[in-house]
Design an enzyme around this catalytic site. Structure first.
Site, PDB file in Angstrom:
ATOM      1  N   ASN A 171       0.645  -1.217   0.131  1.00  0.00           N
ATOM      2  CA  ASN A 171      -0.119   0.187  -0.038  1.00  0.00           C
ATOM      3  C   ASN A 171       0.829   1.329  -0.002  1.00  0.00           C
ATOM      4  O   ASN A 171       0.405   2.376   0.403  1.00  0.00           O
ATOM      5  CB  ASN A 171      -0.954   0.136   1.320  1.00  0.00           C
ATOM      6  CG  ASN A 171      -2.043  -1.146   1.068  1.00  0.00           C
ATOM      7  OD1 ASN A 171      -2.243  -1.484  -0.109  1.00  0.00           O
ATOM      8  ND2 ASN A 171      -2.340  -1.636   2.246  1.00  0.00           N
ATOM      9  N   ARG A 172       2.075   1.168  -0.494  1.00  0.00           N
ATOM     10  CA  ARG A 172       3.115   2.304  -0.320  1.00  0.00           C
ATOM     11  C   ARG A 172       3.302   2.872   0.810  1.00  0.00           C
ATOM     12  O   ARG A 172       3.677   4.004   0.976  1.00  0.00           O
ATOM     13  CB  ARG A 172       2.552   3.469  -1.344  1.00  0.00           C
ATOM     14  CG  ARG A 172       2.078   2.911  -2.818  1.00  0.00           C
ATOM     15  CD  ARG A 172       3.438   2.870  -3.492  1.00  0.00           C
ATOM     16  NE  ARG A 172       3.256   2.379  -4.937  1.00  0.00           N
ATOM     17  CZ  ARG A 172       3.472   1.442  -5.591  1.00  0.00           C
ATOM     18  NH1 ARG A 172       3.477   0.252  -5.149  1.00  0.00           N
ATOM     19  NH2 ARG A 172       3.349   1.431  -6.917  1.00  0.00           N
ATOM     20  N   LEU A 173       3.006   2.174   1.907  1.00  0.00           N
ATOM     21  CA  LEU A 173       3.345   2.494   3.211  1.00  0.00           C
ATOM     22  C   LEU A 173       4.462   2.073   3.763  1.00  0.00           C
ATOM     23  O   LEU A 173       4.696   1.086   4.538  1.00  0.00           O
ATOM     24  CB  LEU A 173       2.039   2.129   4.298  1.00  0.00           C
ATOM     25  CG  LEU A 173       1.818   3.179   5.307  1.00  0.00           C
ATOM     26  CD1 LEU A 173       1.309   4.375   5.039  1.00  0.00           C
ATOM     27  CD2 LEU A 173       0.597   2.236   6.015  1.00  0.00           C
TER      28      LEU A 173
END
Ligand SMILES: Cc1cc2nc3c(=O)[nH]c(=O)nc-3n(C[C@H](O)[C@H](O)[C@H](O)COP(=O)(O)O)c2cc1C
Length: 216
Positions: free
Chosen positions: A189-191
């Site tokens: 999640n691009r986290l």
């Protein structure tokens, strides 16, 4: 005609990094990640993007090979090249290691200094003869008429030095001594996980480096 690349999308993984996983010393941490990157058998594990900006502040970036990591990151080049002129005008640089096969990036920023002539001599003499000849023959970053000009110059230099090729004074190493490094690990999640090491000046609570997590 433009090219739309927006559908090319990778999913970054589950492998996270926590503060507890990190060495207190960024060079130790770099060494661990470097060995994990090298274990993936990349084409040239030591390649890194080097950014500099001369007196006018116009940035430039190119790949170089890191030839040593001690208290800094050492690379070799022509001091009269475009990058050499930039570093003479503004002796600050940044490196970006893009280790995408392990979903990692390492960024390094700090002042740059020329290595000692002994270090440059030692590295130059370890290079293959053909590379030594090229270092003498090539006025790096200058305009040349055509390929044959380069090959003619190479052959001339090769003939002039049947024995040892002396290191030109304008060819040598730089050492980037970082005051900041960042270790980035791609996550779902691009986290992503990001940790920045900042050199503590003066030393804070017995630690030479302050480590902070950054938002992705
Ligand atoms: C993988 C790779 C490694 C390179 N390594 C070096 C290097 O160690 N030293 C160097 O001077 N140029 C190296 N080059 C060439 C530079 O990227 C660049 O073309 C050259 O240094 C001239 O840059 P400048 O005109 O900005 O000074 C490398 C290029 C690639 C693609």
């Amino acid at each position: 005609m433009g090219k739309d690349l927006s559908h090319l999308r990778e999913t970054y993984g589950e492998r996270g990094v926590d503060r507890a996983d990190l060495a207190d010393d960024p060079f130790t941490q770099f060494g661990r990640w470097f060995e994990e990157w090298r274990a993936t058998d990349p084409y040239d594990a030591t390649a890194v993007a080097l950014a500099a900006a001369g007196g006018e502040g116009r940035p430039s970036v190119r790949n170089v090979l890191v030839k040593g990591v001690d208290h800094g990151f050492v690379f070799f080049t022509n001091y009269q090249s475009a990058k050499g002129a930039e570093l003479a005008a503004n002796p600050q640089a940044a490196l970006c290691f893009g280790w995408l096969d392990v979903e990692r990036q390492v960024r390094v920023v700090g002042p740059v200094e020329q290595v000692s002539v002994e270090e440059s001599d030692a590295y130059f003499s370890s290079r293959p003869r053909g590379s030594q000849v090229a270092a003498v023959a090539s006025d790096q970053s200058r305009v040349v008429a055509d390929r044959s000009e380069l090959e003619r110059r190479w052959a001339e230099v090769e003939a002039r030095h049947p024995g040892e090729v002396p290191r030109p004074a304008h060819w040598g190493g730089y050492r980037l001594v970082p005051d900041e490094l960042e270790f980035w690990q791609g996550r779902r999640n691009r986290l992503h996980d990001r940790f920045r090491y900042r050199r503590a000046d003066p030393i804070e609570a017995g630690r030479a480096w302050v480590i902070e997590r950054l938002a992705p």
